[in-house]
Structure formats: C-alpha cells, structure tokens
Design a protein around this motif. Structure first.
Motif, PDB file in Angstrom:
ATOM      1  N   TRP A   5      -7.354   6.125  -5.545  1.00 40.97           N
ATOM      2  CA  TRP A   5      -6.660   7.194  -6.282  1.00 40.97           C
ATOM      3  C   TRP A   5      -7.421   7.616  -7.528  1.00 40.97           C
ATOM      4  O   TRP A   5      -7.430   8.793  -7.890  1.00 40.97           O
ATOM      5  CB  TRP A   5      -5.257   6.690  -6.649  1.00 40.97           C
ATOM      6  CG  TRP A   5      -4.413   7.582  -7.488  1.00 40.97           C
ATOM      7  CD1 TRP A   5      -3.731   8.701  -7.082  1.00 40.97           C
ATOM      8  CD2 TRP A   5      -4.099   7.424  -8.887  1.00 40.97           C
ATOM      9  NE1 TRP A   5      -3.022   9.242  -8.137  1.00 40.97           N
ATOM     10  CE2 TRP A   5      -3.232   8.477  -9.251  1.00 40.97           C
ATOM     11  CE3 TRP A   5      -4.468   6.484  -9.851  1.00 40.97           C
ATOM     12  CZ2 TRP A   5      -2.728   8.613 -10.548  1.00 40.97           C
ATOM     13  CZ3 TRP A   5      -3.966   6.621 -11.135  1.00 40.97           C
ATOM     14  CH2 TRP A   5      -3.118   7.677 -11.473  1.00 40.97           C
TER      15      TRP A   5
ATOM     16  N   VAL B 155      -5.460   0.774  -3.041  1.00 39.92           N
ATOM     17  CA  VAL B 155      -4.885   2.115  -3.180  1.00 39.92           C
ATOM     18  C   VAL B 155      -5.189   2.685  -4.565  1.00 39.92           C
ATOM     19  O   VAL B 155      -5.556   3.859  -4.704  1.00 39.92           O
ATOM     20  CB  VAL B 155      -3.367   2.080  -2.900  1.00 39.92           C
ATOM     21  CG1 VAL B 155      -2.732   3.444  -3.134  1.00 39.92           C
ATOM     22  CG2 VAL B 155      -3.107   1.594  -1.476  1.00 39.92           C
TER      23      VAL B 155
ATOM     24  N   ARG C 219       0.832  -1.201   0.000  1.00 41.42           N
ATOM     25  CA  ARG C 219       0.000   0.000   0.000  1.00 41.42           C
ATOM     26  C   ARG C 219       0.876   1.266   0.000  1.00 41.42           C
ATOM     27  O   ARG C 219       0.628   2.201  -0.755  1.00 41.42           O
ATOM     28  CB  ARG C 219      -0.952  -0.023   1.183  1.00 41.42           C
ATOM     29  CG  ARG C 219      -2.083  -1.020   1.014  1.00 41.42           C
ATOM     30  CD  ARG C 219      -2.909  -1.185   2.290  1.00 41.42           C
ATOM     31  NE  ARG C 219      -3.962  -2.166   2.109  1.00 41.42           N
ATOM     32  CZ  ARG C 219      -3.793  -3.483   2.201  1.00 41.42           C
ATOM     33  NH1 ARG C 219      -2.605  -3.994   2.496  1.00 41.42           N
ATOM     34  NH2 ARG C 219      -4.805  -4.311   2.022  1.00 41.42           N
TER      35      ARG C 219
ATOM     36  N   ARG D  58       1.165   3.958  -3.071  1.00 40.48           N
ATOM     37  CA  ARG D  58       0.914   5.394  -2.875  1.00 40.48           C
ATOM     38  C   ARG D  58       2.080   6.233  -3.408  1.00 40.48           C
ATOM     39  O   ARG D  58       1.862   7.270  -4.038  1.00 40.48           O
ATOM     40  CB  ARG D  58       0.694   5.693  -1.389  1.00 40.48           C
ATOM     41  CG  ARG D  58      -0.669   5.308  -0.893  1.00 40.48           C
ATOM     42  CD  ARG D  58      -0.900   5.752   0.558  1.00 40.48           C
ATOM     43  NE  ARG D  58      -2.011   5.003   1.109  1.00 40.48           N
ATOM     44  CZ  ARG D  58      -1.895   3.894   1.844  1.00 40.48           C
ATOM     45  NH1 ARG D  58      -0.715   3.410   2.157  1.00 40.48           N
ATOM     46  NH2 ARG D  58      -2.972   3.271   2.279  1.00 40.48           N
ATOM     47  N   GLN D  59       3.299   5.800  -3.156  1.00 39.79           N
ATOM     48  CA  GLN D  59       4.473   6.532  -3.648  1.00 39.79           C
ATOM     49  C   GLN D  59       4.508   6.553  -5.174  1.00 39.79           C
ATOM     50  O   GLN D  59       4.794   7.593  -5.786  1.00 39.79           O
ATOM     51  CB  GLN D  59       5.756   5.881  -3.138  1.00 39.79           C
ATOM     52  CG  GLN D  59       6.016   6.051  -1.664  1.00 39.79           C
ATOM     53  CD  GLN D  59       7.265   5.303  -1.265  1.00 39.79           C
ATOM     54  OE1 GLN D  59       8.339   5.579  -1.796  1.00 39.79           O
ATOM     55  NE2 GLN D  59       7.130   4.346  -0.363  1.00 39.79           N
TER      56      GLN D  59
END
Length: 115
Positions: free
Chosen positions: A84, A80, A37, A41-42
């Motif tokens: 997004w 995630v 996760r 995200r990165q």
C-alpha cells in the motif's frame, strides 16, 4: 483555532483537521470475517477514503500506530502495508499487541497525516 471534525458521533469523530494536520480515529475492518490481509486492506481503504476527504493521501502520513491482536499476523499485515505504501514514503510507525474492542477485529490503525 479552526478545528473541523468529520463523521461526528456521540463518542468520537472519525477524523479531525487542525492547522493542516489530520488526526484519524482508530480504523478497523467493516467485515471482520476476513483474515489479516483482508482486514488490513479494509483498514487502509478507510484511511485512504478519510484522507481523500481533506485532499490528502497516504504519501502524507506522518505517523501510524498499529494494534494487532495476534503477533502471528505481523507478517501478513506487513505484506499488505508495504504494498500500500508509496515507495520511499514509509512513515514512522509503532506496532503493538493489543486486545481490541471487538474480538473478531485483528488489526486497528491510528493515523496522523498532513492535509
């Protein structure tokens, strides 16, 4: 033929822009100690930042290729990814099992987007 390249190195550019289309290099986590996760995200933040440089954004993604090192991470990555994405803007996508260049990387994404 006007081609713009961004963050050009000796081996690759992070992004190229041609005829209103952005082609991103594979994006990976800068902190590979995080779980799927955190790494996802990165990666998505890197994609956001690159697209913003040419006035684009995640709603303009045309295609995404996702490489996972472990299919057990599929659900966490999708959690995630889905958070997004703007509603109704899911692009065509492929997700495959792959061995990445660095063993600690869990996910890599390659995006094509409209500028």
């Amino acid at each position: 033929m006007n081609i713009q390249r961004f963050e050009v190195g000796t081996r690759l550019s992070e992004m190229a822009l041609h005829n209103g289309v952005c082609y991103l290099a594979g994006q990976v986590a800068s902190d590979a100690t995080q779980d799927i996760r955190g790494q996802t995200r990165q990666v998505l933040a890197s994609i956001d930042a690159l697209l913003a440089r040419v006035g684009s954004n995640k709603s303009r993604v045309l295609m995404c290729q996702i490489f996972l090192t472990d299919l057990a991470d599929f659900a966490g990555m999708n959690e995630v990814w889905e958070a997004w994405l703007p509603a109704g803007q899911a692009p065509p996508r492929a997700t495959v099992l792959a061995q990445l260049a660095q063993p600690k990387w869990k996910v890599e994404m390659v995006v094509t987007a409209a500028a």
